[in-house]
Design a protein around this motif. Structure first.
Motif, PDB file in Angstrom:
ATOM      1  N   TYR A 294       4.191  -1.596 -10.399  1.00  0.00           N
ATOM      2  CA  TYR A 294       2.999  -0.855 -10.013  1.00  0.00           C
ATOM      3  C   TYR A 294       2.345  -1.466  -8.776  1.00  0.00           C
ATOM      4  N   GLU A 295       2.430  -2.788  -8.639  1.00  0.00           N
ATOM      5  CA  GLU A 295       1.822  -3.461  -7.495  1.00  0.00           C
ATOM      6  C   GLU A 295       2.481  -3.041  -6.192  1.00  0.00           C
ATOM      7  N   ASP A 296       3.808  -2.785  -6.217  1.00  0.00           N
ATOM      8  CA  ASP A 296       4.499  -2.291  -5.021  1.00  0.00           C
ATOM      9  C   ASP A 296       3.944  -0.930  -4.604  1.00  0.00           C
ATOM     10  N   ILE A 297       3.748  -0.049  -5.568  1.00  0.00           N
ATOM     11  CA  ILE A 297       3.236   1.292  -5.260  1.00  0.00           C
ATOM     12  C   ILE A 297       1.826   1.205  -4.680  1.00  0.00           C
ATOM     13  N   ASN A 298       0.952   0.410  -5.312  1.00  0.00           N
ATOM     14  CA  ASN A 298      -0.435   0.302  -4.836  1.00  0.00           C
ATOM     15  C   ASN A 298      -0.518  -0.334  -3.456  1.00  0.00           C
ATOM     16  N   SER A 299       0.337  -1.325  -3.171  1.00  0.00           N
ATOM     17  CA  SER A 299       0.304  -1.992  -1.873  1.00  0.00           C
ATOM     18  C   SER A 299       0.770  -1.077  -0.749  1.00  0.00           C
ATOM     19  N   LEU A 300       1.728  -0.211  -1.031  1.00  0.00           N
ATOM     20  CA  LEU A 300       2.289   0.658   0.007  1.00  0.00           C
ATOM     21  C   LEU A 300       1.548   1.983   0.124  1.00  0.00           C
ATOM     22  N   ALA A 301       0.626   2.266  -0.780  1.00  0.00           N
ATOM     23  CA  ALA A 301      -0.052   3.568  -0.745  1.00  0.00           C
ATOM     24  C   ALA A 301      -0.871   3.740   0.528  1.00  0.00           C
ATOM     25  N   VAL A 302      -1.537   2.664   0.999  1.00  0.00           N
ATOM     26  CA  VAL A 302      -2.405   2.788   2.178  1.00  0.00           C
ATOM     27  C   VAL A 302      -1.595   3.093   3.444  1.00  0.00           C
ATOM     28  N   PRO A 303      -0.557   2.299   3.820  1.00  0.00           N
ATOM     29  CA  PRO A 303       0.195   2.645   5.037  1.00  0.00           C
ATOM     30  C   PRO A 303       0.971   3.948   4.931  1.00  0.00           C
ATOM     31  N   VAL A 304       1.322   4.372   3.723  1.00  0.00           N
ATOM     32  CA  VAL A 304       2.076   5.622   3.571  1.00  0.00           C
ATOM     33  C   VAL A 304       1.160   6.841   3.656  1.00  0.00           C
TER      34      VAL A 304
END
Length: 762
Positions: A704-714
Motif C-alpha cells: 500500500y505504501e508504494d501506491i500512496n507514494s506514487l499517487a502524487v506524481p502519477v
C-alpha cells in the motif's frame, strides 16, 4: 483578463457617474480593440505558416507525379528510338557505326549544355528564395518589435488615463455625497426629480455602450478582412515561386528520364538484395550472440540451482536429525514417567497386603500422618501436572507438522529450478539498480527524488514531465542517463517557429553516385532512445502533437509511411512554470501520456556549494555505463512479474476511480475540489511503477505504501481542479493527499457499499 480589458471595464464603470469618465472609457476601449487586433494578427501567423507547409507538401506530391510521368514518357520514347534504330541498321548497315558515333557526341554535348543550364537556374532560384526568406524574416521581426512598442505605449497611456479618471471620479463622488446630504436635510421633495434624472442618465450610458460595441465589431471585421488580404497575397507569392521551381525541376526530371532507366532499376534491385543479405547476416549474428548469452545465463542459473539444492538437502538432513533427537528425548521422558508411576503404585500394593493384618494400627497411623501426606501430595502435584502438560504440547506439534506435510504436495525439480532462476533475476535487478544510482549520483548533486523517479519511469517504460526553473540540471540528468544506460541521446529545443518536420524528419531530394535524383527520408531528432524535449510548452500545438504517436505507440508516421522507434524509447520533457508569455499549454491527451510529472526543487545552500565545486573542475559528465538497452528491457520484463495482491490492486483502482466526481466511490474531497478525474492510463502507470519501486526497495511484492507514494506524481497532472480548489488555494498535490487520507480513514468496502447504495437510490 489582460491589462487593456481591465482598464476598459474600469473606465466604463466610472463613466456611469461623470461625462469625463465616459470620454475616457471611449479612449481606453479604442486602445483595447487595437491591442486585440494585434494579438489576432499574431495568432494568424501560425495559420499562414500552416498554409505554406501545405503548399510545400502539395508541390512535393506534384513533383513526384511529374517525375513518374516523365519516366514513363522517356521509357516509351526509348522503345520507339530502339525500333527506329533497328530499321535504320537493316537499311544502312555500313553507315551505322558512324551515325552512332555522331549521335553519341551530340548527346553528350546536349547533356552537358542542359546540365549547365539546369544548375545555373537552380542556383538562381535558390538565391532568390533565400533573399525572399531573409526579407520576410526581417519584416516579421520589425513588425513584431513595432507591435510590442505600440502595445507598451498604449498600456502606459491607458494606465495614466485610468488614474486621472479615477481621481476625477473620486472627487465627483465626494462632492455628490455632500450635495446629497444637504438635499436630504433641506429639500426632500427634490428626490423624485433626482430619480428621474438618474434614469435618464442610465439610458444615455446604455446607448453609449451599445454604440461602442457596434464600433468594436466594425473594427474587428475590418481587421479580419485585412488579415485575409495579407494571407491571399502571401499565397499568390508562394504559388508564383512554386511554379518557377516546378518548371526548373521539370526540366531536370526530363533530363534524368532520358538516361538509362533500366540500368538504374537494376542497380536499385542489386542494392536492395545487398541490403537484404547484410540484414540477414546481422540478424544471424545477433541470434548467435543472444543464444550464447542465454546459454551462459542458463549455466549460471543451473549452477546456482544446484548449490541451493545441496543447501536445501543439507537443511533437510539437519531437520530430520533434529526431529529424531526430539523423538528420542520424548521417548526417554515417557519411559521415566512410567517408572515414576510404578514406584508410586508399589507402596500402595504393600499397604493393601498389610491392611488386613494391622487395620487398627493403620487407622491410627492414617490419622496421625494425614497432615504429612497432604503436604507431600501438594508438593508433588505441580511436578506431575507439568509433566502431563508438556506431553500433549509435543504431541500437538508433531501432529501439526504431519498435517502440514500432508497438505503441501512435494515440489517438483522444475518448480524449484524456476524459483531459483527468478531469485537470480531479482538479485541481478537489485545489483543493476544499485550501480545505476551510484553512477548517476556522480554527476547529480541532490535531487534524490527526481533521479529515483526518473530512473523508475525509464525501467517501467514511461515518459516524464519535469517542471522547474532553468539551471537545475535537467539536461545534465538526461545526458548522464544516456551514458549510464549506454543509449543515444538527443535534445529538441522547442520554439514557436519549430515545425513538425523538424522533430520527426522529412523526405529530401538527394543524388546518388551517378548523379540521379531521388527522395530519401532524413530522420529527425525524435529517432533516438532518450529524447529531451526542452521547454515543450513553447512550441505550437501542431508541433507538440508530433510527439503523441511516438510517446504512446513508439512509432512515427511521415508522408504515409510508419517507422518504428528503437527500443527502449523514453521522452523527458521540461517546462518552466515561471514564464507564461509566448507559451502554449499542453493538451490533456499529451499530458496523459506522461507517466510522472516531477517538480524539480531548488538546491539547498550545501548542495549549491557542492555543485559549484564539482562543475568548477569540469563540466563533463563522469558517469560510466552501468547497463545497456537489452539489460534495461530484461529488467522491465522482470519488474512485470512482481505479484500484486488483489487487496492492493483493488485499493489502487478505487483510488483512481475516486478522482471522478460522478463515480460510486467518490469522496467529499473529490466532489468539492475535482472537476475531471484521471484516465485508465493512470491506473496502468501506478501499478507498473509500483512494481519497479518495490524491486528498487528490495521487496518482492507491491505494498500500500508504494501506491500512496506514487499517487502524487502519477495524478498531479491528470486532475482538473474546480473553482473551489482555486479559491481555497489547494494544489493538485494537496488534493491527492487529502483523497488518500479520505480512503484510509474509511475502509474501501464501506466506500464501495455506500456508492452502490447511492446508485440504487438514483
Amino acid at each position: 483578463m489582460d491589462t487593456n480589458e481591465t482598464n476598459g471595464n474600469r473606465g466604463a464603470s466610472v463613466g456611469a457617474n461623470t461625462p469625463a469618465g465616459a470620454s475616457a472609457a471611449k479612449k481606453v476601449g479604442g486602445l483595447k480593440l487595437t491591442s486585440v487586433a494585434r494579438d489576432k494578427r499574431k495568432k494568424l501567423a501560425p495559420q499562414i505558416n500552416a498554409k505554406e507547409n501545405a503548399e510545400i507538401e502539395k508541390l512535393a506530391r506534384l513533383e513526384a507525379e511529374e517525375k513518374a510521368k516523365a519516366e514513363a514518357k522517356a521509357k516509351a520514347d526509348a522503345e520507339k528510338a530502339e525500333a527506329k534504330a533497328k530499321a535504320d541498321a537493316e537499311r544502312a548497315e555500313a553507315n551505322a557505326l558512324r551515325a552512332m558515333e555522331e549521335k553519341q557526341r551530340a548527346s553528350e554535348k546536349a547533356r552537358a549544355k542542359a546540365d549547365a543550364k539546369a544548375e545555373k537556374e537552380q542556383a538562381k532560384a535558390d538565391k532568390e528564395q533565400a533573399k525572399a526568406e531573409e526579407k520576410a524574416k526581417a519584416e516579421a521581426e520589425k513588425a513584431e518589435a513595432k507591435a510590442k512598442a505600440e502595445a507598451e505605449k498604449a498600456a502606459e497611456k491607458a494606465r495614466q488615463e485610468q488614474e486621472k479618471v479615477e481621481a476625477r471620479a473620486k472627487a465627483e463622488a465626494e462632492r455628490a455625497e455632500a450635495e446629497r446630504l444637504a438635499r436630504e436635510e433641506a429639500e426632500r421633495r427634490a428626490q423624485e426629480e433626482a430619480e428621474k434624472a438618474r434614469a435618464e442618465k442610465e439610458q444615455r450610458e446604455k446607448e453609449e455602450a451599445e454604440r461602442l460595441e457596434a464600433e468594436r465589431i466594425a473594427r474587428e471585421e475590418a481587421e479580419k478582412a485585412e488579415a485575409e488580404r495579407i494571407a491571399r497575397e502571401e499565397a499568390e507569392k508562394a504559388e508564383a515561386e512554386r511554379i518557377a521551381r516546378e518548371e526548373a525541376e521539370k526540366a531536370e526530371a526530363e533530363r534524368i528520364a532520358r538516361e538509362e532507366a533500366e540500368r538504374a532499376e537494376a542497380e536499385a534491385r542489386k542494392a536492395e538484395e545487398e541490403r537484404a543479405r547484410q540484414e540477414a547476416e546481422r540478424i544471424a549474428q545477433e541470434e548467435a550472440e543472444r543464444k550464447a548469452r542465454e546459454d551462459a545465463e542458463r549455466a549460471e542459473a543451473e549452477r546456482i540451482a544446484q548449490e541451493q539444492a545441496q543447501q536445501e538437502e543439507a537443511a533437510k538432513r539437519a531437520a530430520e536429525e533434529k526431529s529424531r533427537a526430539e523423538a528420542e528425548e520424548m521417548a526417554k521422558f515417557r519411559k521415566k514417567e512410567e517408572m515414576m508411576e510404578e514406584e508410586v503404585k508399589a507402596p500402595e500394593a504393600v499397604a493393601e497386603e498389610e491392611k488386613a493384618e494391622d487395620a487398627p494400627v493403620a487407622e491410627e497411623a492414617k490419622v496421625e500422618d494425614a497432615p504429612v501426606a497432604e503436604e507431600a501430595k501438594a508438593e508433588d502435584a505441580p511436578v506431575a501436572d507439568e509433566a502431563k502438560a508438556e506431553a500433549p504440547v509435543a504431541d500437538k506439534k508433531a501432529d501439526k507438522k504431519a498435517k502440514v506435510e500432508e497438505q503441501e504436495p512435494p515440489r517438483t525439480a522444475e518448480e524449484i529450478k524456476m524459483d531459483q532462476v527468478a531469485e537470480v533475476e531479482l538479485k541481478l535487478f537489485a545489483d543493476k539498480c544499485k550501480r545505476i544510482f551510484e553512477e548517476v549520483r556522480k554527476d547529480m548533486i541532490g535531487q534524490r527524488e527526481v533521479v529515483e523517479s526518473t530512473i523508475a519511469a525509464i525501467i517501467a517504460g514511461g515518459n516524464v514531465l519535469l517542471e522547474g526553473a532553468p539551471g537545475l540540471g535537467k539536461t545534465r540528468l538526461v545526458r548522464s542517463l544516456g551514458k549510464v544506460f549506454d543509449l543515444p541521446f538527443s535534445r529538441i529545443q522547442f520554439t514557436p517557429d519549430l515545425m513538425p518536420a523538424d522533430v520527426t524528419g522529412t523526405n529530401v531530394i538527394t543524388k546518388d553516385e551517378d548523379g540521379n535524383s531521388k527522395f530519401e527520408f532524413q530522420k529527425g531528432p525524435i529517432f533516438s532512445n532518450i529524447v529531451l524535449a526542452d521547454e515543450i510548452n513553447r512550441a505550437t500545438p501542431k508541433t507538440q502533437a508530433a510527439l503523441l504517436e511516438a510517446m504512446q505507440e513508439h512509432k512515427v508516421t511521415v508522408m504515409g509511411v510508419t517507422r518504428k522507434m528503437d527500443e527502449p524509447f523514453f521522452v523527458l520533457a521540461t517546462q518552466n512554470p515561471i514564464e507564461q508569455d509566448g507559451t502554449y499549454p499542453l493538451p490533456e491527451a499529451q499530458m496523459d501520456r506522461f507517466m510522472f510529472k516531477i517538480l524539480v526543487p531548488n538546491p539547498s545552500a550545501d548542495e549549491l556549494g557542492q555543485i559549484v565545486n564539482m562543475t568548477h573542475k569540469t563540466m563533463e559528465e563522469t558517469a560510466q555505463a552501468a547497463c545497456n538497452g537489452e539489460e534495461l528491457l530484461r529488467m522491465r520484463a522482470v519488474a512485470k512479474t512482481i505479484p500484486v495482491s488483489s487487496e492492493v490492486l483493488h485499493y489502487a483502482m478505487v483510488l483512481i476511480a475516486s478522482t471522478h466526481p460522478d463515480s460510486e466511490v467518490a469522496t467529499q474531497t473529490t466532489k468539492r475540489y475535482i472537476r475531471a478525474g484521471a484516465s485508465p492510463r493512470a491506473a496502468q502507470a501506478i501499478i507498473t511503477a509500483a512494481q519497479v519501486r518495490a524491486l528498487i526497495n528490495g521487496r518482492y511484492n507491491v505494498s500500500y505504501e508504494d501506491i500512496n507514494s506514487l499517487a502524487v506524481p502519477v495524478l498531479r497532472h491528470r486532475l482538473k481542479l474546480g473553482f473551489e480548489a482555486v479559491t481555497s488555494k489547494m494544489s493538485p498535490d494537496d488534493v491527492v493527499r487529502s483523497l488518500i487520507a479520505d480512503l484510509n480513514n474509511v475502509s474501501t468496502e464501506t466506500v464501495v457499499k455506500e456508492g452502490e447504495k447511492k446508485k440504487k437510490r438514483r
